[in-house]
Write a protein that holds these residues in place. Sequence first.
Motif, PDB file in Angstrom:
ATOM      1  N   CYS A   1      28.324 -17.005 -20.298  1.00 37.11           N
ATOM      2  CA  CYS A   1      26.966 -16.476 -20.180  1.00 37.11           C
ATOM      3  C   CYS A   1      26.752 -15.087 -20.888  1.00 37.11           C
ATOM      4  O   CYS A   1      27.605 -14.172 -20.727  1.00 37.11           O
TER       5      CYS A   1
ATOM      6  N   HIS B   1      22.610 -25.227 -10.874  1.00 33.59           N
ATOM      7  CA  HIS B   1      22.760 -26.228 -11.792  1.00 33.59           C
ATOM      8  C   HIS B   1      23.739 -27.303 -11.361  1.00 33.59           C
ATOM      9  O   HIS B   1      24.820 -26.993 -10.780  1.00 33.59           O
TER      10      HIS B   1
ATOM     11  N   THR C   1      20.880 -23.492 -19.435  1.00 32.73           N
ATOM     12  CA  THR C   1      20.055 -22.803 -18.391  1.00 32.73           C
ATOM     13  C   THR C   1      18.907 -22.364 -18.876  1.00 32.73           C
ATOM     14  O   THR C   1      17.901 -22.076 -18.236  1.00 32.73           O
TER      15      THR C   1
ATOM     16  N   HIS D   1      16.646 -16.846 -19.063  1.00 33.90           N
ATOM     17  CA  HIS D   1      15.896 -16.106 -17.994  1.00 33.90           C
ATOM     18  C   HIS D   1      15.985 -14.853 -18.030  1.00 33.90           C
ATOM     19  O   HIS D   1      16.663 -13.837 -18.929  1.00 33.90           O
TER      20      HIS D   1
ATOM     21  N   TRP E   1      21.449 -16.490 -20.591  1.00 32.06           N
ATOM     22  CA  TRP E   1      21.608 -17.747 -20.601  1.00 32.06           C
ATOM     23  C   TRP E   1      23.045 -18.129 -20.845  1.00 32.06           C
ATOM     24  O   TRP E   1      23.756 -17.021 -21.137  1.00 32.06           O
ATOM     25  N   CYS E   2      23.350 -19.375 -20.337  1.00 31.34           N
ATOM     26  CA  CYS E   2      24.602 -19.775 -20.169  1.00 31.34           C
ATOM     27  C   CYS E   2      24.905 -20.879 -20.980  1.00 31.34           C
ATOM     28  O   CYS E   2      23.971 -21.978 -20.971  1.00 31.34           O
TER      29      CYS E   2
END
Length: 137
Positions: A27, A94, A109, A112, A126-127
Amino acid sequence: MIPNRCQRLLAAILLFAAPVHAETLLCHVTYGGETQDLEARPVSSPYTVPVQPIGSYFLFRIVFQKEPADLAAIKLYVFADRDSGPLPIQQATHPYPPLAGKGAGFGFTGLHQVYEPIRDGELQYWCEWSPSSGPAR
């Protein structure tokens, strides 16, 4: 004949001892213009996963659980680190394995943006998921 057997045995040991890349989540968390890369591996219990401080005001937690199958998920949490204790301000779940992103460049993801209203802070993350792979054949 004995040296040949030893060579084959050594080759077999080296083949099976080749590094196995473990499945990981990565992440990318940005706060105050600084990005930290946080890595997570699967855990057997979500209760053992600590939070990671981000700057002086946010906490980030990644829970990557593969088993049991009915609980398999990736859960991402953002907390505000208040004087009275951590306050959850976002939680995203998720599926596992994660669905592929749609080519936006922000992993499974998406990007965000999380805002904390008291101190007017913004955290972005984000990941991405990296599946495990065995030794090359």
